[in-house]
Enzyme design. Structure first.
Site, PDB file in Angstrom:
ATOM      1  N   TRP A   1      -3.676  -1.532  -1.513  1.00  0.00           N
ATOM      2  CA  TRP A   1      -3.553  -2.686  -2.414  1.00  0.00           C
ATOM      3  C   TRP A   1      -3.999  -3.850  -1.540  1.00  0.00           C
ATOM      4  CZ3 TRP A   1      -2.114  -4.455  -7.238  1.00  0.00           C
ATOM      5  CH2 TRP A   1      -1.631  -5.751  -7.322  1.00  0.00           C
TER       6      TRP A   1
ATOM      7  N   GLU B   1      10.040 -11.620 -25.547  1.00  0.00           N
ATOM      8  CA  GLU B   1       9.065 -10.551 -25.377  1.00  0.00           C
ATOM      9  C   GLU B   1       9.669  -9.185 -25.121  1.00  0.00           C
ATOM     10  OE1 GLU B   1       7.678 -11.864 -20.879  1.00  0.00           O
ATOM     11  OE2 GLU B   1       6.316 -10.667 -22.075  1.00  0.00           O
TER      12      GLU B   1
ATOM     13  N   HIS C   1      16.546 -34.506 -32.899  1.00  0.00           N
ATOM     14  CA  HIS C   1      15.476 -35.012 -33.767  1.00  0.00           C
ATOM     15  C   HIS C   1      14.991 -33.949 -34.753  1.00  0.00           C
ATOM     16  CE1 HIS C   1      15.323 -38.777 -31.626  1.00  0.00           C
ATOM     17  NE2 HIS C   1      15.365 -38.096 -30.491  1.00  0.00           N
TER      18      HIS C   1
ATOM     19  N   GLU D   1      10.492 -20.520 -19.877  1.00  0.00           N
ATOM     20  CA  GLU D   1      10.313 -19.179 -19.311  1.00  0.00           C
ATOM     21  C   GLU D   1      11.455 -18.253 -19.768  1.00  0.00           C
ATOM     22  OE1 GLU D   1       8.040 -17.499 -18.187  1.00  0.00           O
ATOM     23  OE2 GLU D   1       8.950 -15.870 -17.069  1.00  0.00           O
TER      24      GLU D   1
ATOM     25  N   CYS E   1       0.844  -1.187   0.000  1.00  0.00           N
ATOM     26  CA  CYS E   1       0.000   0.000   0.000  1.00  0.00           C
ATOM     27  C   CYS E   1       0.885   1.244   0.000  1.00  0.00           C
ATOM     28  CB  CYS E   1      -0.873   0.022   1.250  1.00  0.00           C
ATOM     29  SG  CYS E   1      -1.838  -1.467   1.437  1.00  0.00           S
TER      30      CYS E   1
ATOM     31  N   LYS F   1      10.891 -14.816 -21.920  1.00  0.00           N
ATOM     32  CA  LYS F   1      11.329 -13.512 -21.418  1.00  0.00           C
ATOM     33  C   LYS F   1      12.208 -12.825 -22.462  1.00  0.00           C
ATOM     34  CE  LYS F   1       9.283 -13.039 -18.872  1.00  0.00           C
ATOM     35  NZ  LYS F   1       8.216 -13.377 -17.953  1.00  0.00           N
TER      36      LYS F   1
ATOM     37  N   ARG G   1       1.925   2.403  -8.817  1.00  0.00           N
ATOM     38  CA  ARG G   1       2.078   1.021  -8.354  1.00  0.00           C
ATOM     39  C   ARG G   1       0.748   0.270  -8.318  1.00  0.00           C
ATOM     40  NH1 ARG G   1       5.467   1.473  -2.978  1.00  0.00           N
ATOM     41  NH2 ARG G   1       3.442   2.128  -2.217  1.00  0.00           N
TER      42      ARG G   1
ATOM     43  N   ASN H   1       0.661  -0.564   6.074  1.00  0.00           N
ATOM     44  CA  ASN H   1       1.126  -1.280   4.892  1.00  0.00           C
ATOM     45  C   ASN H   1       1.782  -2.553   5.400  1.00  0.00           C
ATOM     46  OD1 ASN H   1       2.322  -2.130   2.510  1.00  0.00           O
ATOM     47  ND2 ASN H   1       3.931  -0.546   2.537  1.00  0.00           N
ATOM     48  N   GLY H   2       1.372  -3.718   4.875  1.00  0.00           N
ATOM     49  CA  GLY H   2       1.968  -4.983   5.317  1.00  0.00           C
ATOM     50  C   GLY H   2       0.888  -5.995   5.629  1.00  0.00           C
TER      51      GLY H   2
ATOM     52  N   LYS I   1      -0.261  -5.664 -20.212  1.00  0.00           N
ATOM     53  CA  LYS I   1      -0.012  -6.318 -18.918  1.00  0.00           C
ATOM     54  C   LYS I   1      -1.118  -7.309 -18.595  1.00  0.00           C
ATOM     55  CE  LYS I   1       2.130  -7.077 -15.082  1.00  0.00           C
ATOM     56  NZ  LYS I   1       3.211  -8.067 -15.231  1.00  0.00           N
TER      57      LYS I   1
HETATM   58  C1  F6R Z   1       5.006 -12.746 -19.807  1.00  0.00           C
HETATM   59  C2  F6R Z   1       3.719 -12.382 -19.238  1.00  0.00           C
HETATM   60  C3  F6R Z   1       2.504 -13.011 -19.801  1.00  0.00           C
HETATM   61  C4  F6R Z   1       1.499 -13.314 -18.677  1.00  0.00           C
HETATM   62  C5  F6R Z   1       0.179 -13.818 -19.273  1.00  0.00           C
HETATM   63  C6  F6R Z   1      -0.812 -14.209 -18.209  1.00  0.00           C
HETATM   64  O1  F6R Z   1       6.043 -12.106 -19.140  1.00  0.00           O
HETATM   65  O2  F6R Z   1       3.642 -11.591 -18.342  1.00  0.00           O
HETATM   66  O3  F6R Z   1       2.800 -14.156 -20.522  1.00  0.00           O
HETATM   67  O4  F6R Z   1       2.061 -14.267 -17.836  1.00  0.00           O
HETATM   68  O5  F6R Z   1      -0.391 -12.842 -20.102  1.00  0.00           O
HETATM   69  O6  F6R Z   1      -1.104 -13.140 -17.372  1.00  0.00           O
HETATM   70  P1  F6R Z   1      -1.743 -13.369 -15.948  1.00  0.00           P
HETATM   71  O7  F6R Z   1      -0.725 -14.081 -15.115  1.00  0.00           O
HETATM   72  O8  F6R Z   1      -2.061 -12.015 -15.457  1.00  0.00           O
HETATM   73  O9  F6R Z   1      -2.947 -14.234 -16.172  1.00  0.00           O
END
Ligand code: F6R
Length: 602
Positions: A74, A484, A500, A477, A2, A481, A27, A100-101, A597
């Site tokens: 939050w 993207e 293969h 993963e 928060c 990363k 945030r 906060n916490g 996001k």
């Molecule tokens: C990659 C990334 C995306 C999310 C995906 C699912 O770095 O952030 O692949 O993981 O869009 O998002 P959430 O977890 O919010 O359902």
């Protein structure tokens, strides 16, 4: 995570409180509130929603009070709502607090306070603090705070005002951040530097176990026993924009570095004397369950691959891991004998929500794992487990992923207990999990090395990530990363599958990132890597302390840790690798092209 602001001085407090909260808005939050103080009364205004809504509900210039506290919430305990918003006040409306916490033992404190006659207005853990203060207060608020914090287990930064001392603000902290500062207009406190940077660049960053008293003339710091301490002033050399990123260049970098704390917070309160208890799983009847499905998208899907591997190892159930976009269209067994686990950082991903709704209609037990309290997924699921990663702002998921791995491990432990199964090396794994914040810190120290390795990609269009068994989670993963945020094409392969077909792609200087942390198959992976070296590949090998890796130039060794947990430190290294590759290529790391996001369309 928060946001907190506080002020006492010679000018009206409200604009300062609101502006400070605004600087923390980036945030994310779900509600906002303020309390202003005079000796006659507290004035508290709070509401669910945007800070701008709070502001427009008040005639700001008309509030002349020079002391107050503010908060953006939050949610962690209790859904986002007007009643759960901070500040919280005592019944007499003479004391007001923001927090906060997470107060781990709030339930038992609440029961005791209710027995004493206290009436609770909210579902928050935070409200116990104001009633404890009321209970202990006898004219000296510092003393009441000392007694109150002795009762609290968990993490907290609290900020307190009272009508009895209308020109004082009190703060105390343990495991949650709090900074204080002073200028000619008065004294300030905040949960983060950006909120006070406009007024002073010389701040006191409070340490755990410290409290402080703010008056218009200055700040005084004490320990929890009430002993006065020397105030250590830190000069902040950066501007507001950099301060919001905690001095890091990007949110992604900041979030990578927040992982030790995020992991610690996620485990908080779940492991007690070597025993795990997730009350959200109490209703899951494992005797009934035949199938377990893990369902998610993107990075969260990779966390599900990890959970699937654990269930395969430790539980006697048929388990699948399915991308949410596929789950509804495949003919997976989903009925009342099915446990479905939906993993999502945001809790709003459309495909994951749709898969959950379908599973519920078919009678499955549905558990959500998310980072956002009150998100849609938590409203639809039967039960929700929360990662405590705090707001993740960068589009690329980092701390949400590693905290998902931690929480899913604990979840599978708990399910195994319900099945009456003993997890092989269970005690050792739990001990290593508790060491994870330190292990991740060690990995973060390797940032300069990963920066150097990322230069290997300077003139490359492709990279390949290979590994076997649980290392496959790390490779998928790591490849995602890199793709993207740097836009370098990256593929992930099972190391044994390379020969293969895909090995045809390997040529001189092709970058191959190889993971060999699983001792039972590491030697085999190393043979596969040698096949790529023979074709000219530029290999970066991540392996264990013990593994023989003769002839490899670029070797990173992770600390000794149980192999099932190796994905966590390995991921941190690969996040850094992707991060630096993107930085070298001048990419917009926090906002990669074509990505959002939260993906709320199917
Ligand atoms: C990659 C990334 C995306 C999310 C995906 C699912 O770095 O952030 O692949 O993981 O869009 O998002 P959430 O977890 O919010 O359902």
């Amino acid at each position: 995570m928060c946001g907190i602001t506080g002020f006492t001085g010679k000018v009206p407090a409200l604009p300062i409180l609101l502006k400070g909260l605004e600087s923390l808005e980036y945030r994310g939050y779900d509600s906002a509130g303020v309390t202003l103080v005079t000796e006659d009364a507290l004035f508290t205004q709070k509401r669910k929603g945007r800070l701008a809504d709070l502001e427009s509900s008040m005639d700001v210039p008309s509030f002349m009070q020079t002391t107050g506290i503010g908060h953006t919430r939050w949610a962690t305990h209790g859904v986002p709502s007007q009643l759960n918003s901070h500040p919280h006040t005592n019944e007499k409306e003479t004391i007001s607090i923001v927090h906060n916490g997470i107060i781990e033992n709030y339930q038992s404190i609440k029961e005791k306070l209710i027995a004493l006659g206290y009436v609770f207005q909210s579902d928050t853990d935070s409200e116990v603090i104001v009633h404890l203060l009321d209970h202990y207060y006898q004219g000296d608020m510092m003393e009441a705070i000392q007694k109150t914090v002795q009762q609290l287990n968990g993490s907290y930064a609290i900020c307190v005002v009272t009508t009895d001392h209308p020109d004082e603000v009190y703060v105390a902290k343990d495991s949650s951040p709090m900074v204080i500062g002073h200028s000619e207009n008065g004294s300030y406190c905040a949960s983060d530097i950006p909120a006070i940077l406009e007024y002073t660049k010389d701040v006191v960053i409070l340490e755990d176990g410290q409290m402080a008293k703010l008056t218009p003339n200055g700040v005084a710091v004490f320990d929890f026993a009430g002993n006065a301490l020397e105030t250590k002033v830190t000069h902040i050399p950066y501007d507001m924009n950099a301060a919001q990123k905690g001095g890091y260049t990007t949110f992604m970098e900041k979030e990578i570095y927040e992982q030790p704390v995020a992991i610690k917070e996620t485990m908080r309160g779940i492991i007690d004397h070597g025993q795990i208890h997730l009350p959200q799983l109490d209703a899951v009847d494992m005797q009934k369950i035949q199938y377990v499905h893990f369902v998610a998208c993107g990075t969260a899907y990779h966390a599900c691959l990890y959970a699937q591997a654990l269930v395969q190892k430790w539980l006697g159930r048929i388990v699948t891991c399915v991308a949410a976009s596929e789950f509804r269209y495949g003919n997976y067994p989903v009925n009342e004998n099915t446990l479905c686990v939906f993993v999502t950082q945001s809790g709003e991903t459309a495909d994951t929500l749709a898969a959950l709704k379908m599973s519920k209609e078919k009678g499955a037990q549905c558990i959500a794992v998310t980072n956002v309290l009150g998100s849609s997924i938590s409203r639809y699921a039967d039960q929700t487990l929360y990662t405590s990663a705090g707001p993740e702002i960068a589009v690329a998921s980092t701390k949400a992923f590693t905290t998902q791995l931690v929480l899913l491990t604990l979840m599978v432990f708990d399910l195994a207990k319900k099945e009456g199964r003993e997890i092989p090396d269970g005690d050792a794994i739990l001990k290593d999990l508790q060491r994870m914040p330190e292990i991740v810190k060690e990995m973060l120290e390797k940032a300069p090395l990963m920066d150097q390795y990322a230069y290997f990609l300077d003139n490359q269009y492709d990279a390949y990530f290979i590994g076997r068994q649980m290392d496959y989670v790390g490779v998928v993963e790591g490849a995602l990363k890199l793709k993207e945020i740097s836009y370098v094409h990256a593929d992930a392969y099972l190391a044994g599958e390379l020969k293969h077909g895909s090995i045809a792609l390997i040529e001189k200087d092709t970058v191959v990132v190889a993971l060999a942390t699983e001792p039972s198959v590491a030697a085999k992976t190393i043979s596969n890597i040698e096949e790529t070296v023979a074709r000219g590949a530029n290999v970066i090998l991540i392996t264990t302390q013990q593994q023989d890796a003769p002839g490899f130039k670029n070797v990173i060794r992770i600390p000794d840790i149980h192999p099932v947990l190796a994905t966590i430190p390995v991921t941190v290294l690969l996040q850094l690798f992707a991060y630096y590759a993107a930085v070298h290529k001048g990419r917009d790391v926090d906002k990669p092209r074509n990505l959002a996001k939260s993906v709320t369309v199917e």
